[in-house]
Motif scaffolding. Structure first.
Motif, PDB file in Angstrom:
ATOM      1  N   ASN A   7      31.091 -30.537  -1.719  1.00  0.00           N
ATOM      2  CA  ASN A   7      30.104 -31.617  -1.629  1.00  0.00           C
ATOM      3  C   ASN A   7      29.405 -31.649  -0.273  1.00  0.00           C
ATOM      4  O   ASN A   7      28.186 -31.887  -0.194  1.00  0.00           O
ATOM      5  CB  ASN A   7      30.775 -32.966  -1.920  1.00  0.00           C
ATOM      6  N   LEU A  10      26.896 -28.660  -0.228  1.00  0.00           N
ATOM      7  CA  LEU A  10      25.726 -28.946  -1.071  1.00  0.00           C
ATOM      8  C   LEU A  10      24.841 -30.010  -0.434  1.00  0.00           C
ATOM      9  O   LEU A  10      23.606 -29.928  -0.493  1.00  0.00           O
ATOM     10  CB  LEU A  10      26.188 -29.394  -2.459  1.00  0.00           C
ATOM     11  N   ALA A  11      25.475 -31.011   0.170  1.00  0.00           N
ATOM     12  CA  ALA A  11      24.715 -32.081   0.826  1.00  0.00           C
ATOM     13  C   ALA A  11      23.915 -31.527   1.995  1.00  0.00           C
ATOM     14  O   ALA A  11      22.749 -31.892   2.188  1.00  0.00           O
ATOM     15  CB  ALA A  11      25.662 -33.177   1.303  1.00  0.00           C
ATOM     16  N   ASN A  22      18.890 -36.644  -2.633  1.00  0.00           N
ATOM     17  CA  ASN A  22      19.963 -35.850  -3.234  1.00  0.00           C
ATOM     18  C   ASN A  22      21.134 -35.707  -2.261  1.00  0.00           C
ATOM     19  O   ASN A  22      22.307 -35.765  -2.657  1.00  0.00           O
ATOM     20  CB  ASN A  22      19.421 -34.469  -3.620  1.00  0.00           C
ATOM     21  N   ASP A  25      23.393 -38.751  -2.375  1.00  0.00           N
ATOM     22  CA  ASP A  25      24.322 -38.730  -3.503  1.00  0.00           C
ATOM     23  C   ASP A  25      25.526 -37.832  -3.203  1.00  0.00           C
ATOM     24  O   ASP A  25      26.684 -38.205  -3.445  1.00  0.00           O
ATOM     25  CB  ASP A  25      23.587 -38.239  -4.747  1.00  0.00           C
ATOM     26  N   LEU A  26      25.261 -36.666  -2.631  1.00  0.00           N
ATOM     27  CA  LEU A  26      26.330 -35.700  -2.365  1.00  0.00           C
ATOM     28  C   LEU A  26      27.220 -36.140  -1.202  1.00  0.00           C
ATOM     29  O   LEU A  26      28.441 -35.979  -1.254  1.00  0.00           O
ATOM     30  CB  LEU A  26      25.714 -34.330  -2.096  1.00  0.00           C
ATOM     31  N   LYS A  29      29.616 -38.649  -2.462  1.00  0.00           N
ATOM     32  CA  LYS A  29      30.770 -38.045  -3.132  1.00  0.00           C
ATOM     33  C   LYS A  29      31.774 -37.496  -2.112  1.00  0.00           C
ATOM     34  O   LYS A  29      32.987 -37.611  -2.289  1.00  0.00           O
ATOM     35  CB  LYS A  29      30.306 -36.922  -4.067  1.00  0.00           C
TER      36      LYS A  29
END
Length: 235
Positions: A7, A10-11, A22, A25-26, A29
């Protein structure tokens, strides 16, 4: 921890590509995973990154909540608080809490000798001086920042934005417009789309003050189009 790493990675990719919503959101998480692990360092990192993303999107209340969690976590882990204090100072400045912002900025300098921190504190103090209509103090702060060599396009854009604001205070709209155009181009390079659009809007205001209607209209149209595409209906 594989889930946390995934995560976070990806973030970071989303953030670097300008997909800030986006990234929120990551990072959210990642923060949930860090809380589950009760890892103070990772809670602090994820909460700080979440707060930074909220600031970029102008969501100051959400940023303050995330930053408070980051501050508590870094205190528990013994991490350096400079980045958190700097972001807290930025939020305070944008909320109009200037004295609080200046106090936090001084705490940043006490916590860290890092040149990037010194550069950003100088810009912050210059921005507050501009808001108070003190062009001389703002110009001195900008001169302090210019002594420090930085290559990060986001920081260079912020410097140009401050220069533009100072030029407007000094009744030099042509120079201000050029500075805001440079800020916009640097924010574009950094994939900071919202800041880019806001810089274009400021350029339009400066061109209008200079009597250059054609360029003012061009910058306003580009700013409007960019903000609308980002879902910034109010802006």
């Amino acid at each position: 921890d594989k889930e946390l790493s995934r995560n976070n990675n990806l973030a970071r990719v989303a953030f670097e590509n300008g997909s800030t919503a986006n990234a929120i959101d990551l990072y959210g998480k990642a923060l949930q995973r860090a809380r589950a692990m009760d890892d103070a360092t990772e809670i602090g990192n994820a909460a700080y990154n979440l707060a930074l993303c909220h600031v970029i999107l102008g969501q100051l209340d959400q940023a303050s909540v995330s930053l408070a969690e980051a501050k508590t976590a870094f205190k528990r882990s013994g991490g350096n608080p400079a980045d958190v204090l700097l972001l807290e100072a930025t939020i305070a400045q944008r909320q109009g809490k200037r004295e609080q912002s200046l106090s936090l900025a001084d705490q940043v300098l006490s916590a860290s000798p890092d040149e990037s921190h010194r550069f950003q504190v100088a810009l912050l103090k210059g921005t507050i001086a501009c808001e108070q209509g003190d062009a001389a103090r703002a110009r001195a702060a900008l001169a302090e920042a210019e002594k420090i060599r930085v290559t990060n396009p986001t920081l260079l854009a912020a410097k140009e934005r401050l220069a533009g604001n100072i030029f407007l205070l000094e009744k030099k709209p042509v120079e201000a417009a050029a500075a805001f155009d440079r800020a916009g181009a640097l924010y574009q390079k950094a994939k900071r789309w919202r800041d880019m659009a806001l810089a274009l809007r400021r350029a339009a205001e400066a061109y209008r003050a200079a009597g250059d209607t054609e360029r003012a209209e061009d910058r306003l149209l580009r700013a409007q189009r960019s903000l609308a595409a980002q879902g910034e209906k109010a802006e």
